[in-house]
Design an enzyme around this catalytic site. Sequence first.
Site, PDB file in Angstrom:
ATOM      1  N   GLU A  94       0.795  -1.253  -0.095  1.00  0.00           N
ATOM      2  CA  GLU A  94       0.000   0.020  -0.022  1.00  0.00           C
ATOM      3  C   GLU A  94       0.878   1.460  -0.184  1.00  0.00           C
ATOM      4  O   GLU A  94       0.593   1.925  -0.606  1.00  0.00           O
ATOM      5  CB  GLU A  94      -0.736  -0.036   1.096  1.00  0.00           C
ATOM      6  CG  GLU A  94      -1.724   1.184   1.507  1.00  0.00           C
ATOM      7  CD  GLU A  94      -2.580   1.582   0.396  1.00  0.00           C
ATOM      8  OE1 GLU A  94      -3.108   0.761  -0.291  1.00  0.00           O
ATOM      9  OE2 GLU A  94      -3.112   2.841   0.237  1.00  0.00           O
ATOM     10  N   TYR A  97       7.603   4.313   1.378  1.00  0.00           N
ATOM     11  CA  TYR A  97       7.919   5.960   1.451  1.00  0.00           C
ATOM     12  C   TYR A  97       9.295   5.879   2.052  1.00  0.00           C
ATOM     13  O   TYR A  97       9.575   5.130   2.927  1.00  0.00           O
ATOM     14  CB  TYR A  97       6.793   6.369   2.241  1.00  0.00           C
ATOM     15  CG  TYR A  97       7.541   7.933   2.696  1.00  0.00           C
ATOM     16  CD1 TYR A  97       7.655   8.269   4.069  1.00  0.00           C
ATOM     17  CD2 TYR A  97       7.136   8.925   1.592  1.00  0.00           C
ATOM     18  CE1 TYR A  97       8.187   9.747   4.439  1.00  0.00           C
ATOM     19  CE2 TYR A  97       7.446  10.176   1.994  1.00  0.00           C
ATOM     20  CZ  TYR A  97       7.904  10.638   3.171  1.00  0.00           C
ATOM     21  OH  TYR A  97       8.430  11.879   3.587  1.00  0.00           O
ATOM     22  N   VAL A  98      10.259   6.855   1.726  1.00  0.00           N
ATOM     23  CA  VAL A  98      11.452   7.208   2.024  1.00  0.00           C
ATOM     24  C   VAL A  98      11.453   8.846   2.335  1.00  0.00           C
ATOM     25  O   VAL A  98      11.155   9.233   1.307  1.00  0.00           O
ATOM     26  CB  VAL A  98      12.671   6.749   1.107  1.00  0.00           C
ATOM     27  CG1 VAL A  98      14.089   7.126   1.774  1.00  0.00           C
ATOM     28  CG2 VAL A  98      12.551   5.425   1.087  1.00  0.00           C
ATOM     29  N   GLY A 104      17.685   7.727  -3.039  1.00  0.00           N
ATOM     30  CA  GLY A 104      18.690   7.682  -3.833  1.00  0.00           C
ATOM     31  C   GLY A 104      19.729   6.968  -3.256  1.00  0.00           C
ATOM     32  O   GLY A 104      20.910   6.672  -3.592  1.00  0.00           O
ATOM     33  N   GLY A 106      19.356   3.396  -1.884  1.00  0.00           N
ATOM     34  CA  GLY A 106      19.009   2.245  -1.870  1.00  0.00           C
ATOM     35  C   GLY A 106      17.815   1.727  -0.629  1.00  0.00           C
ATOM     36  O   GLY A 106      17.601   0.489  -0.576  1.00  0.00           O
ATOM     37  N   ILE A 107      17.365   2.827  -0.163  1.00  0.00           N
ATOM     38  CA  ILE A 107      16.351   2.221   0.892  1.00  0.00           C
ATOM     39  C   ILE A 107      15.176   1.866   0.599  1.00  0.00           C
ATOM     40  O   ILE A 107      14.696   0.864   1.080  1.00  0.00           O
ATOM     41  CB  ILE A 107      16.398   3.846   2.031  1.00  0.00           C
ATOM     42  CG1 ILE A 107      17.560   3.970   2.567  1.00  0.00           C
ATOM     43  CG2 ILE A 107      15.242   3.123   3.137  1.00  0.00           C
ATOM     44  CD1 ILE A 107      17.494   5.385   3.518  1.00  0.00           C
ATOM     45  N   TYR A 140       9.761   0.772 -10.432  1.00  0.00           N
ATOM     46  CA  TYR A 140       9.162  -0.583 -10.281  1.00  0.00           C
ATOM     47  C   TYR A 140       9.305  -1.529 -11.514  1.00  0.00           C
ATOM     48  O   TYR A 140       9.465  -2.771 -11.407  1.00  0.00           O
ATOM     49  CB  TYR A 140       7.566  -0.345  -9.835  1.00  0.00           C
ATOM     50  CG  TYR A 140       7.403   0.253  -8.637  1.00  0.00           C
ATOM     51  CD1 TYR A 140       6.684   1.426  -8.540  1.00  0.00           C
ATOM     52  CD2 TYR A 140       7.708  -0.605  -7.341  1.00  0.00           C
ATOM     53  CE1 TYR A 140       6.389   2.044  -7.101  1.00  0.00           C
ATOM     54  CE2 TYR A 140       7.675   0.085  -6.110  1.00  0.00           C
ATOM     55  CZ  TYR A 140       6.908   1.077  -6.126  1.00  0.00           C
ATOM     56  OH  TYR A 140       6.669   1.614  -4.833  1.00  0.00           O
TER      57      TYR A 140
END
Lengths: 174, 165
Positions: A94, A97-98, A104, A106-107, A140
Amino acid sequence: MFTFFCTSFCCPGISCCAIFRKNDDIHLHMCPFGNFSCVRLELQRDGFCQNPFFECLVAEIPEELKSKEGFTVVGYALYFYTYSTWKGRSLYLEDLYVMPEFRGNGIGKGLLCKVAEVFKQCVRLQLSVLNWNTPSRDFYAAKGGQDLTVSEGWHFVRFDGQNLDNLANDAPKI
Amino acid sequence: CFKLSQWAGRAPAAPRHRLQQVMAVFEALPAWQRNLEQDGFSKNPFFHGIVAEVSDQHRTKDGHTKIGYALYFYSYSSWAGRAIYMEDLYVMPEFRGKGIGKALMSKVAQLGLAAGCNQLDFTVLDWNKSSLDFYLSQGCFDITATVGYHCMRCKGEALEHLAQP
């Protein structure tokens, strides 16, 4: 290499705070769609009841890298189980979010991988993305996601508000 | 004349089997039957269902009285809170146009509201104009067309690759 780690949603206060930060951040960039707001108490209730409506992974960074405001929880993934009578158990992502200043690194990819890894019993992972959000769509697609709206013509449809009430009022008694 | 009942006990094989016959030309038949009962009838089921039945005198040529169903599960939005997602809505062709589909969908909405849900979501194919027109006439809106949300899926090898650290 940016150091971060993903943990399960273990502290409702901190994790709900991260979700509210996402809502404020995204609200600045999106046309408001509806006047809904999911209050903190609802999030805590629905994520921590006996049969939770969702699960969540958070991304935390070491104290020495914390944000200007002092946050160490800098991202999260919120997901729940879904079902297909064709394929069986599935997962729906759903929220991913970072916080902008930590992108940028890789999280987002790390959170996405963790979701896919933790629930291997599911046959597919589904999510939605806005058609104008090119960076996310590219992200994605690069991970192997298929755009079913483009390739197969699937559209999301929704009942809410008064229309949902009207529909429910027409239900026969069981 | 029909009645609705909540899906309990054994899976209603009859309506789904008929749907499989229709859809078999488009997709390989899934190995759903052995998992459906386990996934729908455990302590924490992955889904819920409502079945529409007609009386014995109105049964089909093959003897089925279960002639439609709706399958749904609970979902969530960090914007709007609890929501309900209707995965399947099916009525056998010979029983369409009698309000059964609408009744099933209304029952899902009613159960969703009772559980504290604020939205009822589902998907429909853009070429399925009759279904889309039906749903729009009932008061829903097309989020893909109006807001721009696209459905994305990751499966098979791509999902396995994604799960690699």
